[in-house]
Design a protein around this motif. Sequence first.
Motif, PDB file in Angstrom:
ATOM      1  N   UNK A 247       0.968  -1.241  -0.208  1.00 44.29           N
ATOM      2  CA  UNK A 247      -0.069   0.012   0.159  1.00 44.29           C
ATOM      3  C   UNK A 247       0.889   1.171  -0.041  1.00 44.29           C
ATOM      4  N   UNK A 248       0.511   2.153  -1.104  1.00 46.39           N
ATOM      5  CA  UNK A 248       1.703   3.201  -1.154  1.00 46.39           C
ATOM      6  C   UNK A 248       1.259   4.312  -0.134  1.00 46.39           C
ATOM      7  N   UNK A 249      -0.187   4.570   0.014  1.00 48.16           N
ATOM      8  CA  UNK A 249      -0.582   5.612   0.785  1.00 48.16           C
ATOM      9  C   UNK A 249      -2.159   5.574   1.094  1.00 48.16           C
ATOM     10  N   UNK A 250      -2.866   6.114   2.080  1.00 49.58           N
ATOM     11  CA  UNK A 250      -4.243   6.000   2.293  1.00 49.58           C
ATOM     12  C   UNK A 250      -4.587   7.161   3.036  1.00 49.58           C
ATOM     13  N   UNK A 251      -5.944   7.512   2.647  1.00 45.27           N
ATOM     14  CA  UNK A 251      -6.596   8.778   3.523  1.00 45.27           C
ATOM     15  C   UNK A 251      -7.970   8.601   3.582  1.00 45.27           C
ATOM     16  N   UNK A 252      -8.413   9.634   4.654  1.00 46.12           N
ATOM     17  CA  UNK A 252     -10.026   9.708   4.904  1.00 46.12           C
ATOM     18  C   UNK A 252     -10.362  11.149   4.960  1.00 46.12           C
ATOM     19  N   UNK A 253     -11.533  11.282   4.614  1.00 44.54           N
ATOM     20  CA  UNK A 253     -12.144  12.437   4.777  1.00 44.54           C
ATOM     21  C   UNK A 253     -13.630  12.381   5.355  1.00 44.54           C
ATOM     22  N   UNK A 254     -14.209  13.638   5.719  1.00 41.38           N
ATOM     23  CA  UNK A 254     -15.602  13.743   6.041  1.00 41.38           C
ATOM     24  C   UNK A 254     -15.962  15.036   5.841  1.00 41.38           C
ATOM     25  N   UNK A 255     -17.467  15.301   5.803  1.00 45.44           N
ATOM     26  CA  UNK A 255     -17.682  16.541   5.372  1.00 45.44           C
ATOM     27  C   UNK A 255     -19.313  16.755   5.368  1.00 45.44           C
ATOM     28  N   UNK A 256     -19.688  18.052   5.545  1.00 49.46           N
ATOM     29  CA  UNK A 256     -21.333  18.132   5.318  1.00 49.46           C
ATOM     30  C   UNK A 256     -21.393  19.163   4.177  1.00 49.46           C
ATOM     31  N   UNK A 257     -22.251  18.890   3.332  1.00 50.21           N
ATOM     32  CA  UNK A 257     -22.693  20.015   2.307  1.00 50.21           C
ATOM     33  C   UNK A 257     -24.186  20.512   2.499  1.00 50.21           C
ATOM     34  N   UNK A 258     -24.235  21.870   2.487  1.00 48.90           N
ATOM     35  CA  UNK A 258     -25.840  22.457   2.514  1.00 48.90           C
ATOM     36  C   UNK A 258     -26.008  23.353   1.400  1.00 48.90           C
ATOM     37  N   UNK A 259     -27.054  23.926   1.216  1.00 50.26           N
ATOM     38  CA  UNK A 259     -27.092  24.789   0.028  1.00 50.26           C
ATOM     39  C   UNK A 259     -26.290  26.193   0.237  1.00 50.26           C
ATOM     40  N   UNK A 260     -26.230  26.533   1.505  1.00 54.74           N
ATOM     41  CA  UNK A 260     -25.330  27.777   1.798  1.00 54.74           C
ATOM     42  C   UNK A 260     -23.962  27.562   2.418  1.00 54.74           C
ATOM     43  N   UNK A 261     -23.588  26.405   2.715  1.00 53.80           N
ATOM     44  CA  UNK A 261     -22.457  26.170   3.337  1.00 53.80           C
ATOM     45  C   UNK A 261     -21.965  24.852   3.213  1.00 53.80           C
ATOM     46  N   UNK A 262     -20.485  24.646   3.437  1.00 60.44           N
ATOM     47  CA  UNK A 262     -19.851  23.305   3.247  1.00 60.44           C
ATOM     48  C   UNK A 262     -18.730  23.166   4.232  1.00 60.44           C
ATOM     49  N   UNK A 263     -18.299  22.014   4.592  1.00 61.75           N
ATOM     50  CA  UNK A 263     -17.412  21.870   5.720  1.00 61.75           C
ATOM     51  C   UNK A 263     -16.674  20.579   5.156  1.00 61.75           C
ATOM     52  N   UNK A 264     -15.379  20.582   5.510  1.00 62.82           N
ATOM     53  CA  UNK A 264     -14.459  19.134   5.056  1.00 62.82           C
ATOM     54  C   UNK A 264     -13.351  19.138   5.685  1.00 62.82           C
ATOM     55  N   UNK A 265     -13.260  17.841   6.206  1.00 61.56           N
ATOM     56  CA  UNK A 265     -11.872  17.532   7.048  1.00 61.56           C
ATOM     57  C   UNK A 265     -11.163  16.310   6.432  1.00 61.56           C
ATOM     58  N   UNK A 266      -9.832  16.539   5.973  1.00 64.27           N
ATOM     59  CA  UNK A 266      -9.119  15.528   5.191  1.00 64.27           C
ATOM     60  C   UNK A 266      -7.914  15.154   6.356  1.00 64.27           C
ATOM     61  N   UNK A 267      -7.686  13.666   6.258  1.00 67.54           N
ATOM     62  CA  UNK A 267      -6.561  13.157   7.106  1.00 67.54           C
ATOM     63  C   UNK A 267      -5.812  12.609   5.819  1.00 67.54           C
TER      64      UNK A 267
END
Length: 294
Positions: free
Chosen positions: A167-187
Motif C-alpha cells: 500500500x503506497x498511501x491511504x487517506x480519510x475524509x468527512x464533510x457536510x454539504x448544505x445549500x449555503x455552506x460546506x465543511x470538509x476535513x481530510x486526513x
Amino acid sequence: MSLPQPVPPSWKDLGKSSTDLLQKDYPFQGVALEVKTKTPSNVTFKVAGSRASNSSIIIGDLEAKWIDPRKRGITLTNAWTTANVLKTQIEAENLLAKGVKLDLVTSLAPNKGSKTAVLNAIYKQSGFHTRAAFDAFKPTLTLDTVVGRDGFLVGAEASYNVTEGRLNRYALAAGFNAPEYAVAVHALNDLKSFTASYYHRVSADIEAGAKAVYDPKLTNGGVSIEVGTKTYLDPAAFVKAKINNSGVLALGYTQSLRPGLKASVGIALDTQKLNEVDPAGPVHKVGLSFVFDS
C-alpha cells in the motif's frame, strides 16, 4: 420513505467550494492568455499560454476537444504542449451502463522517451461516488469512494503498488454539504497531515471561506491558515481577497468586458516586507489574465 439522495462529490471535489474560492481568479504569478473557439462540427479548440513574472519562458498548449454530437457520451481530447508533450484523453460516459464513465489518459514526450497511460473508471449513483485509476507504467491502482446521506459525506482513498504488493498511501475524509455552506476535513498522507476547509455563501453577492493545513513536513509543526472572500460588484464583475497567517495578502479583480471576453488582474503583497527588497526575486507579485471564449 426517505427521499432519493443526490450523487455526492468525488473524492477530489470534497471541499472544492473552499478551494475554488481561495485558489481561482488570482493571476498574480505572471501573464496568461486563453483563447477558446468552437467549430460547427462540434470541435472545440483551446490555445493557452502563460509566462511567470520571474521567467522569460512562455509555457503553452494547443488543445482540440471533440464531443460526439449523437450524445453517446464519447469525448476525445488531444493536446500538444510547448514542452513537446502529446496528450490524449478518451472519455465514454453512460455507454456501458448508466452512471458508469470510462476515461483513458495518455501522454508521450518523444524527446525524453517518457510515456504514461492511466485508465480511470467512475461509477456514481444516489448517495454513492467511487473511482478507480490504474497507471499502466508504474503500475499503481488507486481507489477512492465517497458516500453521502442528508448532506453528510464520508470518503476514503488508497493507492496500491501492484508490482511490489504494498500500500503506497491511504487517506480519510468527512464533510457536510448544505445549500449555503460546506465543511470538509481530510486526513492525508497515511493520516499524518490534516486539512479542514469551510465555505459559506453569505448572500447572493458575498462568499467566504477558510482552510487550515497541518503538515509536519511543510508547516514546521504549526498550522497554516488562509481565509478569503468574494464579492460581486455587479453581474459582470467581482472582487476577491485572501490572507494567510504568513502575512501574504492577495487581491483579485475579474471583469467580463463583453460576452466571451474576460479579464482578471491579481496582486500578492507580503505585508511583513512592504519596504524590503529581496535580491532573490520580487517580494510582491502582479499578474494579468485574459480569456477569449467564442
